[in-house]
Write an enzyme that holds these catalytic residues in place. Structure first.
Site, PDB file in Angstrom:
ATOM      1  N   HIS A   1       2.968   3.172  -9.131  1.00 54.67           N
ATOM      2  CA  HIS A   1       2.815   1.722  -9.347  1.00 54.67           C
ATOM      3  C   HIS A   1       4.083   1.138  -9.982  1.00 54.67           C
ATOM      4  O   HIS A   1       4.484   0.021  -9.649  1.00 54.67           O
ATOM      5  CB  HIS A   1       1.593   1.446 -10.224  1.00 54.67           C
ATOM      6  CG  HIS A   1       0.296   1.819  -9.559  1.00 54.67           C
ATOM      7  ND1 HIS A   1       0.008   1.501  -8.251  1.00 54.67           N
ATOM      8  CD2 HIS A   1      -0.792   2.504 -10.019  1.00 54.67           C
ATOM      9  CE1 HIS A   1      -1.197   1.950  -7.937  1.00 54.67           C
ATOM     10  NE2 HIS A   1      -1.702   2.574  -8.984  1.00 54.67           N
TER      11      HIS A   1
ATOM     12  N   LEU B   1      11.657 -20.341  -3.775  1.00 55.69           N
ATOM     13  CA  LEU B   1      10.660 -19.440  -3.179  1.00 55.69           C
ATOM     14  C   LEU B   1       9.334 -19.690  -3.870  1.00 55.69           C
ATOM     15  O   LEU B   1       9.264 -19.767  -5.097  1.00 55.69           O
ATOM     16  CB  LEU B   1      11.072 -17.970  -3.386  1.00 55.69           C
ATOM     17  CG  LEU B   1      10.028 -16.925  -2.953  1.00 55.69           C
ATOM     18  CD1 LEU B   1       9.902 -16.891  -1.430  1.00 55.69           C
ATOM     19  CD2 LEU B   1      10.385 -15.535  -3.465  1.00 55.69           C
TER      20      LEU B   1
ATOM     21  N   ASP C   1       0.832  -1.205   0.000  1.00 54.51           N
ATOM     22  CA  ASP C   1       0.000   0.000   0.000  1.00 54.51           C
ATOM     23  C   ASP C   1       0.868   1.257   0.000  1.00 54.51           C
ATOM     24  O   ASP C   1       1.939   1.277   0.618  1.00 54.51           O
ATOM     25  CB  ASP C   1      -0.906  -0.022   1.241  1.00 54.51           C
ATOM     26  CG  ASP C   1      -2.059   0.968   1.109  1.00 54.51           C
ATOM     27  OD1 ASP C   1      -2.268   1.522   0.011  1.00 54.51           O
ATOM     28  OD2 ASP C   1      -2.751   1.194   2.118  1.00 54.51           O
TER      29      ASP C   1
END
Ligand code: FPP
Length: 266
Positions: free
Chosen positions: A60, A154, A43
């Site tokens: 972004h 991962l 956020d």
């Protein structure tokens, strides 16, 4: 509580001069360990851009750079599972140009980053209503998942058009349909068997959920899965999130006392 995920964090701590208590759940005072699964609500992209008099798209884009740093930090710190909230089901209500920018960024990410993820032995999965992004992105997501499915360094999960409540409703609908068809006994439904109907089937629950930007909300993210997660709300805006923020979060987690509803030892 019935089903308790003790996870890798559970450890027995014998205090000097005290005998271990029999038949009680293992004490879980400070985990002192690395979370197996970290989930992040990314956020603050818009505020980061506004502070620089830049369009939201610049925020972004900078956020996408922070995604790379978070992945690298997870790998370096032996976090096996990383889940990122990239687009909520509510994000479709943003202005059309921002939705289009975010979709474009996702397409760019899939075309330009997946090969690198694969080289780094990262397995990519997407959770959420991916069909809403259209056939092209859905196909590219499926290809990326297939390409990386053998990787184990991962497990990277990207939540796309994801909403926790609708995920639970969809699972309930599937369970109800199986019960109505007579293939599932309602009395046999358990937390574990219900979990298998969620997007996250087979994944461990998150141990640590981080929301950047100082906002203290869960925003419909992994509502079922994060039932026992530790939460952290650092003030940093997502595009500024660095390896050291990630490592501070791990250090904070290591001091947490995870009891999963049990009583602390006297
Ligand atoms: C929240 O910031 C962030 C988003 C809605 C999008 C997250 C997207 C990225 C980090 C980049 C793309 C990621 C991938 C995986 C391609 P906000 O816009 O709500 O910020 P604000 O609250 O400051 O306005």
């Amino acid at each position: 509580m019935g089903l308790i995920n003790t996870g890798a964090a559970a450890q027995t701590i014998a205090l000097p001069g005290t005998a271990p208590a029999p038949k009680r759940p293992a004490p879980r005072a400070p985990t002192g360990s690395v979370p197996r699964h970290v989930a992040i609500i990314m956020d603050g992209n818009g505020r980061w851009a506004a502070a620089r008099h830049l369009p939201r798209l610049a925020g972004h884009r900078a956020g996408a750079q922070a995604v790379r740093r978070a992945i690298e930090a997870a790998i370096r710190n032996n976090v096996g599972w990383l889940t990122l909230y990239a687009f909520s089901s509510e994000n479709w209500q943003r202005p059309e140009d921002e939705v289009s920018d975010l979709t474009g960024l996702l397409r760019h990410y899939l075309r330009h980053e997946v090969a690198e993820l694969h080289r780094e032995h990262v397995r990519l999965r997407a959770i959420g209503d991916r069909a809403r992004f259209g056939a092209e992105i859905s196909r590219e997501l499926a290809q990326a998942e297939r390409l990386t499915e053998g990787n184990t360094r991962l497990n990277l999960t990207v939540a796309l058009s994801y909403g926790g409540r609708s995920e639970i409703v969809a699972a309930a609908r599937a369970v109800a349909a199986a019960a109505a068809a007579g293939t599932l006994d309602p009395a046999a439904i358990t937390e574990a068997s219900f979990s298998a109907y969620l997007f996250t089937a087979g994944m461990p629950d998150p141990d640590l959920v981080i929301r950047t930007s100082g906002e203290r909300r869960v925003s419909n993210f992994l509502l079922w899965q994060a039932a026992y997660a530790e939460y952290l709300f650092p003030e940093v805006l997502w595009p500024d999130f660095s390896a050291s923020h990630f490592e501070s979060a791990l250090a904070d987690y290591a001091t947490r006392d995870r009891r999963y509803g049990t009583r602390p030892e006297p």
